[in-house]
Design a protein around this motif. Structure first.
Motif, PDB file in Angstrom:
ATOM      1  N   GLU A 593       0.796  -1.222   0.000  1.00 51.94           N
ATOM      2  CA  GLU A 593       0.000   0.000   0.000  1.00 51.94           C
ATOM      3  C   GLU A 593       0.835   1.283   0.000  1.00 51.94           C
ATOM      4  OE1 GLU A 593       0.729  -1.376   4.134  1.00 51.94           O
ATOM      5  OE2 GLU A 593      -0.122  -2.308   2.333  1.00 51.94           O
ATOM      6  N   ARG A 594       2.137   1.198   0.367  1.00 48.07           N
ATOM      7  CA  ARG A 594       2.949   2.416   0.423  1.00 48.07           C
ATOM      8  C   ARG A 594       4.427   2.040   0.523  1.00 48.07           C
ATOM      9  NH1 ARG A 594       4.285   3.945   5.975  1.00 48.07           N
ATOM     10  NH2 ARG A 594       3.510   2.348   7.395  1.00 48.07           N
ATOM     11  N   LEU A 595       5.271   3.070   0.401  1.00 49.54           N
ATOM     12  CA  LEU A 595       6.701   2.899   0.615  1.00 49.54           C
ATOM     13  C   LEU A 595       7.179   3.967   1.592  1.00 49.54           C
ATOM     14  CD1 LEU A 595       8.694   5.183  -1.017  1.00 49.54           C
ATOM     15  CD2 LEU A 595       7.579   4.086  -2.963  1.00 49.54           C
ATOM     16  N   ILE A 691      13.240  12.484  11.338  1.00 53.35           N
ATOM     17  CA  ILE A 691      13.027  11.401  12.308  1.00 53.35           C
ATOM     18  C   ILE A 691      14.211  11.292  13.260  1.00 53.35           C
ATOM     19  CG2 ILE A 691      11.460  10.045  10.873  1.00 53.35           C
ATOM     20  CD1 ILE A 691      13.876   8.291  10.105  1.00 53.35           C
ATOM     21  N   GLY A 692      15.067  12.323  13.282  1.00 55.00           N
ATOM     22  CA  GLY A 692      16.225  12.320  14.173  1.00 55.00           C
ATOM     23  C   GLY A 692      17.333  13.163  13.581  1.00 55.00           C
ATOM     24  N   THR A 693      18.382  13.372  14.350  1.00 57.76           N
ATOM     25  CA  THR A 693      19.509  14.174  13.886  1.00 57.76           C
ATOM     26  C   THR A 693      20.095  13.581  12.618  1.00 57.76           C
ATOM     27  OG1 THR A 693      20.034  14.750  16.164  1.00 57.76           O
ATOM     28  CG2 THR A 693      21.739  15.150  14.513  1.00 57.76           C
ATOM     29  N   GLY A 694      20.072  14.372  11.540  1.00 65.92           N
ATOM     30  CA  GLY A 694      20.658  13.923  10.285  1.00 65.92           C
ATOM     31  C   GLY A 694      19.870  12.865   9.549  1.00 65.92           C
ATOM     32  N   LEU A 695      18.648  12.597   9.989  1.00 66.83           N
ATOM     33  CA  LEU A 695      17.821  11.567   9.349  1.00 66.83           C
ATOM     34  C   LEU A 695      16.469  12.151   8.959  1.00 66.83           C
ATOM     35  CD1 LEU A 695      18.235   8.239  11.364  1.00 66.83           C
ATOM     36  CD2 LEU A 695      18.918   8.681   9.012  1.00 66.83           C
ATOM     37  N   ARG A 696      16.033  11.823   7.750  1.00 67.56           N
ATOM     38  CA  ARG A 696      14.721  12.268   7.297  1.00 67.56           C
ATOM     39  C   ARG A 696      13.981  11.088   6.676  1.00 67.56           C
ATOM     40  NH1 ARG A 696      14.399  17.407   8.367  1.00 67.56           N
ATOM     41  NH2 ARG A 696      12.342  17.577   7.420  1.00 67.56           N
ATOM     42  N   ARG A 697      12.667  11.258   6.519  1.00 67.89           N
ATOM     43  CA  ARG A 697      11.829  10.175   5.996  1.00 67.89           C
ATOM     44  C   ARG A 697      10.863  10.721   4.960  1.00 67.89           C
ATOM     45  NH1 ARG A 697       9.009   6.492  10.325  1.00 67.89           N
ATOM     46  NH2 ARG A 697      11.067   5.510  10.171  1.00 67.89           N
ATOM     47  N   VAL A 698      10.819  10.031   3.826  1.00 67.89           N
ATOM     48  CA  VAL A 698       9.818  10.316   2.793  1.00 67.89           C
ATOM     49  C   VAL A 698       8.884   9.121   2.711  1.00 67.89           C
ATOM     50  CG1 VAL A 698       9.439  10.506   0.310  1.00 67.89           C
ATOM     51  CG2 VAL A 698      11.164  11.928   1.407  1.00 67.89           C
ATOM     52  N   GLU A 699       7.584   9.387   2.668  1.00 69.19           N
ATOM     53  CA  GLU A 699       6.593   8.337   2.443  1.00 69.19           C
ATOM     54  C   GLU A 699       5.862   8.649   1.151  1.00 69.19           C
ATOM     55  OE1 GLU A 699       4.726   6.362   5.910  1.00 69.19           O
ATOM     56  OE2 GLU A 699       5.203   8.220   6.956  1.00 69.19           O
ATOM     57  N   ALA A 700       5.510   7.608   0.403  1.00 68.58           N
ATOM     58  CA  ALA A 700       4.887   7.821  -0.898  1.00 68.58           C
ATOM     59  C   ALA A 700       4.030   6.624  -1.275  1.00 68.58           C
ATOM     60  CB  ALA A 700       5.952   8.062  -1.963  1.00 68.58           C
ATOM     61  N   VAL A 701       3.227   6.818  -2.307  1.00 70.92           N
ATOM     62  CA  VAL A 701       2.399   5.737  -2.864  1.00 70.92           C
ATOM     63  C   VAL A 701       2.628   5.697  -4.370  1.00 70.92           C
ATOM     64  CG1 VAL A 701       0.630   5.735  -1.076  1.00 70.92           C
ATOM     65  CG2 VAL A 701       0.434   7.331  -2.990  1.00 70.92           C
ATOM     66  N   THR A 702       2.368   4.526  -4.962  1.00 69.43           N
ATOM     67  CA  THR A 702       2.505   4.371  -6.407  1.00 69.43           C
ATOM     68  C   THR A 702       1.345   3.539  -6.924  1.00 69.43           C
ATOM     69  OG1 THR A 702       3.729   2.286  -6.360  1.00 69.43           O
ATOM     70  CG2 THR A 702       5.033   4.315  -6.168  1.00 69.43           C
ATOM     71  N   GLY A 703       1.241   3.457  -8.250  1.00 65.21           N
ATOM     72  CA  GLY A 703       0.283   2.550  -8.877  1.00 65.21           C
ATOM     73  C   GLY A 703      -1.127   2.682  -8.345  1.00 65.21           C
ATOM     74  N   ARG A 704      -1.699   1.547  -7.908  1.00 65.36           N
ATOM     75  CA  ARG A 704      -3.085   1.549  -7.412  1.00 65.36           C
ATOM     76  C   ARG A 704      -3.232   2.420  -6.177  1.00 65.36           C
ATOM     77  NH1 ARG A 704      -5.451  -4.418  -7.034  1.00 65.36           N
ATOM     78  NH2 ARG A 704      -3.662  -4.712  -5.631  1.00 65.36           N
ATOM     79  N   GLY A 705      -2.185   2.449  -5.330  1.00 65.09           N
ATOM     80  CA  GLY A 705      -2.246   3.286  -4.134  1.00 65.09           C
ATOM     81  C   GLY A 705      -2.302   4.759  -4.486  1.00 65.09           C
ATOM     82  N   ALA A 706      -1.493   5.174  -5.472  1.00 62.86           N
ATOM     83  CA  ALA A 706      -1.517   6.566  -5.915  1.00 62.86           C
ATOM     84  C   ALA A 706      -2.865   6.905  -6.549  1.00 62.86           C
ATOM     85  CB  ALA A 706      -0.383   6.808  -6.909  1.00 62.86           C
TER      86      ALA A 706
END
Length: 882
Positions: A593-595, A691-706
């Motif tokens: 459903e996501r990445l 999500i912390g010092t020097g760390l980041r997070r990307v969340e995304a959807v593709t295909g049917r989820g998008a």
């Protein structure tokens, strides 16, 4: 001889002896929970010694990055280091003591040209075989020293693992560096002798309880500290006067305007800063980030200790970034990860150093005050709770408190500090509930030791015939031959299309069908040993070991996962182009459903950058580039530019997933992917955050989820456009118009409320004042108005009263609100509005407080307002009489 010449000479020597040279593994051990950090070259060899994995060659050699926290307090002497390089040769069930000793002697005397009369040997107490081999090659018996288990039996790397007796080669720097005693030999700690090479004869496996059993075949594990052999080859007992450290020592001296040789204390500070700067740079390059727990705390402790000692040298501004640049300049040609991650290394050091400098002075002052208090109270130890507070509140490490206390002749209690730490952890645990399927985890753990290897055929096939080879009944946790319908099981096939969860990609689901029964597969888990466990429930008939089954993966779900996995690879490639080559994966989750993609990056990502990233990913998707896979050696893959995950352990042969020709992305990956990027359809970012010092997070959807998310957002726009009776393109302007109208209406309402309030004020002054022995008390409930308006009304009433007490109540948003006010003369007579309003609101189930002249509170029960207000005169009288 310089370090690079010795590195090359060692690896070339063992290549000539039919050894395969393997690259250094990360300082962050992969798949070994018994180890905090990689402490020896043997760490990556351990699975081969235990028979868990097959080595690429029975003879191996490496130059391994190592880090040991046990020596941190000894850093600054001639030989102890935290970060160091270990040259090692290994035999996995091939040669043993004879070859190891003979080759060791050949290398140090013929390749390193060390004088034989300067070399001594130690062996384990009863190791007569090693003694005979040494004397057999002409080594004098009088320079062979037998020592006990403490010195010449090498324990496992971690809580358990391979171990055995050892023989060490020591270099004698001469009488002038020793204690002068006639009996001085390598067992003496005076500094005259330096252990340069440890030959471990690994014959046993030690379990967690210390029990040793013979390995199926004995192995060889040797370790030669590069820094020590360089020092020996140059006839100097200190590692700090070698080419590995000289540029770092010079950089410290230049930054701090000091020089070596003036006094021992300054020399030690210079050496420790130079040494710690290497460890800091290498730990960050291998993916570690500062934290207050585990490995991250090792990094933070090292960095902050260097900063603290820099302060003692008079450095008040950040300087560790300069030291890191010197490390990269010296070591980058040998370890390219330093160069590739230089921007990240410098950024993390800058953030951490600036943060620590903000609290360093405060921490030192607090510690010195605690020391003064301890001396006044004739205590020899700082209080446990004080030392913990310095760490918990100010980020001042326990070790720095210990160093400062020691300088003043006091001690700190490590056990007491840990007790306080555990109390805090317990408080944290009590506020969180553990979530996770413990039963499932236990089930997998029980199956692990005896797990059969499964052939994975799921790249090419989503359905195939297979055979059941193992079954574990979830209820009993035992291996069984047969399970009936209704049972939850862990099941292993000899060949499977199911991808087991690994590398961030979730496991497949699907079905197993046989003549005797059906099973729903709810999850698949992978083991490093090569096994894939299917978790699920028998829904019909039975499953028996030996049954032939049709194993079928849920195809649509697999495709959703594949779309998200390939999109993750494209995302990393695009981000490296836009944000910089320092961007590297620090974690991921690929589900249907996501990445989710976690990566190293120091600053926040702007909206424009995020839009550019999304656009870049979708451009590659629209180009419908081919996605191909290939098998090659690890060295060939990385030399060709393929990206590897920072803490992943790779075998000699790896799978590379490439996108496009020429390639826009190439990663080492065992996951499942689409055949061409066009199959992904569309890529849509849903969130981006730190999500912390020097760390980041990307969340995304593709295909049917998008598609589903776009449809959902489109439906929202449809409803809004319909409700507001405008076209889509008119929505933004309409929303702005409505906002302005609402703001204007709010101002009008507020103006009318104030006007109405003035009428209410006049009525209250006329009707609601009570005389309490000469004190005017105004108590009233007014119609629904916001707290701000209620406060304004109270101010006007207090001003009109000139002397007195005001308590007002209202119900706003269906919640009771109270305010209390007292004029200055009433405050001087003992009236405290905060205490008054607290007692009043409590009657209506509320709480609040404030200053003597003004206070406010909220409450729960509207029906109790009248009762609360009736109690005001009594409370006021009590305050006046108190």
């Amino acid at each position: 001889m310089e370090s690079q010449e010795i590195r090359n000479s060692f690896l070339n020597f063992f290549t000539e002896k039919q050894h395969k040279v393997i690259p250094s593994s990360s300082l962050i051990p992969h798949g070994d929970p018994t180890l905090l950090l990689t402490t020896a070259g043997m760490v990556q060899i351990k699975p081969y010694f235990l028979g868990i994995e097959v080595p690429p060659n029975p003879r191996l050699a490496s130059c391994q990055k190592c880090f040991r926290t046990t020596d941190i307090d000894s850093v600054g002497d001639n030989k102890h280091l935290t970060f160091f390089e270990m040259l090692g040769n290994f035999s996995v069930g091939d040669y043993f003591k004879k070859e190891s000793i003979e080759w060791g002697w050949e290398f140090v005397t013929q390749r390193m040209h060390l004088p034989p009369d300067r070399l001594w040997v130690t062996i384990y107490l009863d190791d007569d075989e090693a003694f005979d081999i040494w004397t057999g090659i002409g080594f004098p018996a009088k320079r062979i020293i037998r020592l006990g288990e403490k010195d010449n039996f090498w324990g496992p790397a971690g809580d358990s693992g391979p171990c055995g007796p050892c023989s060490e080669i020591h270099y004698d720097f001469g009488d002038k560096y020793g204690c002068g005693k006639p009996e001085c030999d390598p067992s003496c700690s005076c500094g005259r002798f330096s252990e340069i090479w440890n030959l471990v004869f690994t014959a046993y496996n030690q379990d967690e309880n210390g029990k040793r059993t013979l390995l199926p075949r004995p192995n060889i594990d040797t370790g030669m500290g590069l820094e020590r052999i360089v020092a020996a080859c140059n006839g100097n007992p200190t590692v700090y006067e070698t080419d590995l450290f000289e540029p770092l020592i010079q950089r410290v001296c230049k930054i701090a305007a000091v020089s070596m040789g003036k006094d021992d204390i300054t020399d030690r500070f210079i050496k420790v800063i130079a040494e710690h700067s290497r460890g800091v740079a290498f730990l960050i390059a291998d993916g570690l980030l500062p934290s207050n727990e585990g490995r991250g705390y090792v990094l933070r402790r090292l960095l902050r200790r260097a900063c603290f000692l820099g302060r003692k040298l008079g450095l008040r501004k950040p300087f560790m970034g300069e030291m890191a640049r010197a490390v990269v300049a010296k070591m980058g040609p040998v370890y390219p990860e330093l160069v590739a991650n230089q921007k990240l290394i410098l950024g993390i050091i800058k953030n951490e150093e600036e943060k620590f400098n903000d609290t360093l002075d405060a921490g030192i002052n607090l510690c010195e005050k605690a020391i003064a208090d301890a001396k006044l109270q004739n205590r020899s130890c700082l209080l446990d709770e004080e030392v913990f507070r310095f760490w918990d509140t100010y980020g001042f490490p326990f070790e720095l408190s210990a160093e400062i206390a020691q300088d003043h002749g006091l001690t700190v209690n490590r056990e007491g500090f840990e007790v306080e730490m555990e109390k805090q952890r317990e408080r944290a645990r009590s506020t969180h509930k553990f979530a996770g399927d413990k039963a499932e985890a236990d089930l997998i753990a029980r199956l692990g030791p005896s797990l059969k290897i499964t052939e994975f055929a799921g790249y090419e096939n989503l359905s195939l015939d297979s055979r059941v080879v193992q079954i574990v009944d979830e209820e009993s946790g035992e291996l069984v031959e047969k399970v009936e319908a209704g049972k939850s099981v862990a099941l292993v096939l000899d060949r499977t299309p199911f991808y087991g969860e690994m590398g961030g990609q979730v496991g497949d689901t699907g079905k197993l069908l046989s003549k005797a029964g059906h099973m729903d597969v709810d999850d698949a888990q992978s083991f490093t040993s090569g096994g894939i466990v299917l978790l699920g429930r028998v829904t019909k008939g039975s499953m028996t070991v030996g049954d032939t089954v049709k194993a079928s993966v849920d195809e649509s779900r697999r495709m959703d996962i594949a779309r998200n996995h390939t999109a993750t690879h494209i995302l990393q490639a695009v981000m490296r182009n836009i944000l910089g080559s320092h961007v590297s994966q620090r974690g991921s989750m690929v589900a249907p459903e996501r990445l989710r993609f976690d990566f190293a990056h120091l600053s926040s990502i702007s909206r424009e950058e995020l839009e550019e990233i999304q656009k870049g990913v979708n451009e590659i998707i629209r180009r419908d580039l081919p996605v191909s896979t290939g098998i090659c050696s690890y060295d060939e893959a990385t030399r060709g530019g393929a990206t590897a995950i920072f803490e992943e352990k790779y075998g000699d042969t790896v799978r590379v997933v490439s996108i496009g020709e020429p390639r826009v992305s190439a990663e080492l990956c065992g996951g499942t992917h689409v055949m061409a990027t066009g199959e992904i359809g569309y890529f849509l970012v849903t969130s981006e955050a730190s999500i912390g010092t020097g760390l980041r997070r990307v969340e995304a959807v593709t295909g049917r989820g998008a598609e589903a998310l776009i449809n959902e957002r489109q439906a929202i726009l449809d409803r809004m456009a319909s409700s507001l009776k405008v076209a889509y393109h008119e929505l933004p302007a309409k929303i702005v118009q409505l906002g302005a109208s609402l703001n204007s209406s709010s101002k009008t309402i507020l103006s009318l409320q104030r006007e109405l309030s003035m009428h209410v004020v006049a009525r209250l002054l006329k009707e609601n004042i009570k005389d309490l022995n000469g004190v005017k008390v105004l108590v009233a409930q007014v119609s629904s108005i916001p707290m701000g308006s209620l406060m304004e009304m109270g101010d006007v009433l207090k001003a009109e009263l000139k002397s007195g007490v005001v308590v007002l109540a209202t119900v706003y948003d269906d919640k009771p609100c109270f305010i209390g006010m007292a004029t200055a003369d009433m405050v001087s007579r003992g009236v405290h509005s905060g205490k008054l309003i607290k007692r009043v609101s409590e009657i209506a189930g509320g709480s609040g407080g404030g200053k003597p002249e003004m206070a406010q509170a909220g409450a729960k029960y509207k029906e109790k307002i009248n009762e609360a207000l009736q109690a005001v005169p009594e409370f006021v009288e009590e305050l006046l009489n108190s």
